[in-house]
Enzyme design. Structure first.
Site, PDB file in Angstrom:
ATOM      1  N   CYS A 157      55.945  56.030 -50.258  1.00 23.38           N
ATOM      2  CA  CYS A 157      57.352  56.431 -50.477  1.00 23.38           C
ATOM      3  C   CYS A 157      57.435  57.553 -51.514  1.00 23.38           C
ATOM      4  CB  CYS A 157      58.199  55.230 -50.897  1.00 23.38           C
ATOM      5  SG  CYS A 157      57.568  54.325 -52.325  1.00 23.38           S
TER       6      CYS A 157
ATOM      7  N   CYS B  16      67.908  62.398 -55.933  1.00 22.76           N
ATOM      8  CA  CYS B  16      67.859  61.586 -54.707  1.00 22.76           C
ATOM      9  C   CYS B  16      68.946  62.036 -53.717  1.00 22.76           C
ATOM     10  CB  CYS B  16      68.022  60.110 -55.061  1.00 22.76           C
ATOM     11  SG  CYS B  16      68.097  59.051 -53.612  1.00 22.76           S
TER      12      CYS B  16
ATOM     13  N   CYS C  54      62.159  57.053 -47.579  1.00 19.21           N
ATOM     14  CA  CYS C  54      61.249  56.165 -48.312  1.00 19.21           C
ATOM     15  C   CYS C  54      61.143  54.795 -47.647  1.00 19.21           C
ATOM     16  CB  CYS C  54      61.628  56.056 -49.786  1.00 19.21           C
ATOM     17  SG  CYS C  54      63.350  55.687 -50.108  1.00 19.21           S
TER      18      CYS C  54
ATOM     19  N   CYS D   9      69.809  58.972 -47.083  1.00 18.99           N
ATOM     20  CA  CYS D   9      68.416  59.318 -46.743  1.00 18.99           C
ATOM     21  C   CYS D   9      67.651  58.013 -46.589  1.00 18.99           C
ATOM     22  CB  CYS D   9      67.820  60.159 -47.872  1.00 18.99           C
ATOM     23  SG  CYS D   9      66.042  60.439 -47.753  1.00 18.99           S
TER      24      CYS D   9
ATOM     25  N   ASP E 231      77.398  44.690 -54.267  1.00 23.58           N
ATOM     26  CA  ASP E 231      77.036  46.070 -54.594  1.00 23.58           C
ATOM     27  C   ASP E 231      77.888  46.755 -55.676  1.00 23.58           C
ATOM     28  OD1 ASP E 231      75.676  48.418 -54.371  1.00 23.58           O
ATOM     29  OD2 ASP E 231      76.796  49.154 -52.659  1.00 23.58           O
TER      30      ASP E 231
ATOM     31  N   CYS F 130      57.618  53.218 -45.274  1.00 24.12           N
ATOM     32  CA  CYS F 130      57.049  52.014 -45.908  1.00 24.12           C
ATOM     33  C   CYS F 130      56.321  51.146 -44.879  1.00 24.12           C
ATOM     34  CB  CYS F 130      58.165  51.205 -46.585  1.00 24.12           C
ATOM     35  SG  CYS F 130      57.536  49.707 -47.388  1.00 24.12           S
TER      36      CYS F 130
ATOM     37  N   CYS G 251      49.627  51.414 -52.678  1.00 21.46           N
ATOM     38  CA  CYS G 251      50.374  52.322 -51.788  1.00 21.46           C
ATOM     39  C   CYS G 251      51.285  53.235 -52.608  1.00 21.46           C
ATOM     40  CB  CYS G 251      51.213  51.473 -50.823  1.00 21.46           C
ATOM     41  SG  CYS G 251      52.292  52.437 -49.762  1.00 21.46           S
TER      42      CYS G 251
HETATM   43  S1  SF4 Z   1      57.804  50.483 -51.404  1.00 18.50           S
HETATM   44 FE1  SF4 Z   1      56.658  50.527 -49.480  1.00 18.50          FE
HETATM   45  S2  SF4 Z   1      56.006  52.686 -49.292  1.00 18.50           S
HETATM   46 FE2  SF4 Z   1      56.618  52.359 -51.418  1.00 18.50          FE
HETATM   47  S3  SF4 Z   1      54.732  51.822 -52.500  1.00 18.50           S
HETATM   48 FE3  SF4 Z   1      55.722  49.898 -51.896  1.00 18.50          FE
HETATM   49  S4  SF4 Z   1      54.749  49.398 -49.942  1.00 18.50           S
HETATM   50 FE4  SF4 Z   1      54.349  51.567 -50.297  1.00 18.50          FE
HETATM   51  S1  SF4 Z   2      63.129  59.384 -49.920  1.00 18.74           S
HETATM   52 FE1  SF4 Z   2      64.253  57.737 -50.997  1.00 18.74          FE
HETATM   53  S2  SF4 Z   2      64.203  58.360 -53.158  1.00 18.74           S
HETATM   54 FE2  SF4 Z   2      63.687  60.165 -51.956  1.00 18.74          FE
HETATM   55  S3  SF4 Z   2      65.579  61.281 -51.624  1.00 18.74           S
HETATM   56 FE3  SF4 Z   2      65.322  59.904 -49.869  1.00 18.74          FE
HETATM   57  S4  SF4 Z   2      66.411  58.018 -50.453  1.00 18.74           S
HETATM   58 FE4  SF4 Z   2      66.110  59.201 -52.333  1.00 18.74          FE
END
Ligand code: SF4
Ligand code: SF4
Length: 397
Positions: free
Chosen positions: A204, A224, A254, A251, A144, A258, A201
């Site tokens: 997110c 973010c 997203c 967070c 990382d 999914c 999709c």
């Molecule tokens: S990352 Fe997951 S939620 Fe986002 S578009 Fe792709 S399949 Fe959909």
């Molecule tokens: S949903 Fe994903 S991209 Fe949006 S603020 Fe949260 S961590 Fe960041």
């Protein structure tokens, strides 16, 4: 063990992969040290648009070049072994990370010990096995922090595809995992690249509270919540504060929305002591964190990745969560930190008071702020006081 004459065979690769599982990794794939041109170009466009925010190191030319060219990270590198280490997904629903709650949300990967330490130890153990298996070769391990485009390499290695939220997704495991790499000068047969299964999709993108996924596969870090609550060290921009809800460290929205995570071991623990979520990090009591002094903060978050924000960053985030809670019962706790040594905490406590104040205590809070303003030396905090007093007075008209 594979025969020497078959060093480049699938046998070597499957032995490496079996060893990776023995060392506590959940997935392991191999690729060549190449970043596809579209990934390198996307990185440059992202930096040109300033989307890295205050992570200035990401925009340094040398680092950009290294990210785009893995061969710059180890002379003679011929293979990259990519590994994934799963962590326990959140055991609560999306609606618990929102306004109106009195507890905070911490991103799932940070519920246990610092994964950097855990993963580095495991990667080094795996690297020692590779020494025995591959014979004479050089290698480096990365977790990382190095300039490595790990999601691009993971996709090329077939470990998963980069989703529209920019994290790596594996069809069976979902995305609740962390990535690490071993670069080696040994040649190992590469795996086939993963296909992308996001399709049409946009879940997110639609769920992101701050609109940070500004286009498929593009996250503007400046918006973010993960960046704002962990990497960003300053006063959070006012328009973003209400959107942060009660997320006090990172967070997961997203990932939680999914569809590929729907059946990916939700609510399961992995039987891994080091990454096992600590109970106190599960929807923690906001007041108990706001009351931590430096010593107590260090003790409470010993060996935890949460130390990264330092006390001032985490308590800043807690103030925002309290301000978003709608719970006036937090006001005495916020008043108690108005004389904190950290301007960041004082300033955000002021803002939070402005969000919670009601008709019945408006005069008292204004008096507290007027008095604070007399002694306050920090310009940014004085600005917060001034804006909050104006906000309170306007709401009264
Ligand atoms: S990352 Fe997951 S939620 Fe986002 S578009 Fe792709 S399949 Fe959909
Ligand atoms: S949903 Fe994903 S991209 Fe949006 S603020 Fe949260 S961590 Fe960041």
């Amino acid at each position: 063990m594979c025969q020497d004459s078959a060093m480049n065979s699938d046998c070597v690769k499957s032995t490496v992969q079996a060893k990776a599982l023995e060392h506590g990794f959940d997935l392991c794939r191999v690729t060549q040290p190449v970043v596809a041109r579209e990934h390198a170009e996307a990185l440059h466009r992202w930096v040109d648009a300033g989307m890295q925010g205050e992570m200035d190191w990401m925009a340094e030319e040398v680092r950009l070049q290294r990210r785009s060219d893995p061969t710059s990270m180890l002379a003679g590198v011929r293979s990259v072994v990519t590994v994934a280490m799963r962590y326990t997904p959140p055991e609560y629903g999306l609606n618990e990370a929102c306004s109106g709650t009195r507890r905070g949300v911490i991103t799932a990967y940070a519920h246990g010990d610092d994964y950097h330490e855990v993963m580095k130890k495991r990667l080094k153990a795996l690297a020692r096995d590779l020494d025995t298996l591959l014979g004479r070769h050089d290698q480096r391990v990365f977790v990382d922090t190095a300039p490595v485009l790990e999601h691009a390499l993971a996709e090329r290695a077939g470990l998963g595809w980069q989703g529209k939220h920019t994290l790596t997704i594996h069809r069976g495991v979902g995305s609740w995992f962390l990535l690490g790499e071993i670069f080696t000068t040994a040649e190992i047969v590469p795996d086939a690249q993963a296909a992308n299964h996001c399709g049409s999709c946009t879940a997110c993108i639609d769920i992101c509270p701050t609109g940070a996924i500004v286009a498929p596969y593009v996250v503007d870090a400046r918006l973010c919540i993960s960046y704002l609550t962990i990497e960003f060290d300053g006063f959070i921009p006012h328009p973003l504060r209400p959107l942060m809800g009660n997320r006090i460290y990172g967070c997961d929205d997203c990932q939680m929305i999914c569809p590929w995570n729907e059946h990916a071991g939700k609510g399961t623990t992995l039987g891994d002591d080091l990454l096992t979520p600590r109970g106190e990090n599960h929807l923690p009591d906001l007041v108990s964190i706001l009351q931590l002094d430096e010593d107590a903060f260090r003790h409470r978050f010993m060996k935890s990745p949460i130390r990264r924000t330092k006390r001032r960053g985490l308590l800043r985030n807690v103030c925002i969560a309290m301000g978003n809670s709608g719970h006036a019962g937090f006001m005495p706790d916020l008043i108690a930190v108005l004389d904190d040594v950290e301007p960041l905490i004082r300033g955000h406590a002021v803002w939070a008071l402005g969000q919670l104040v009601g008709q019945e205590n408006r005069a008292d809070i204004l008096a507290v702020l007027v008095q604070m303003n007399v002694a306050e030396k920090d310009d940014a905090v004085r600005e917060e006081i001034s804006l909050t007093m104006r906000h309170i007075r306007m709401n009264d008209e």
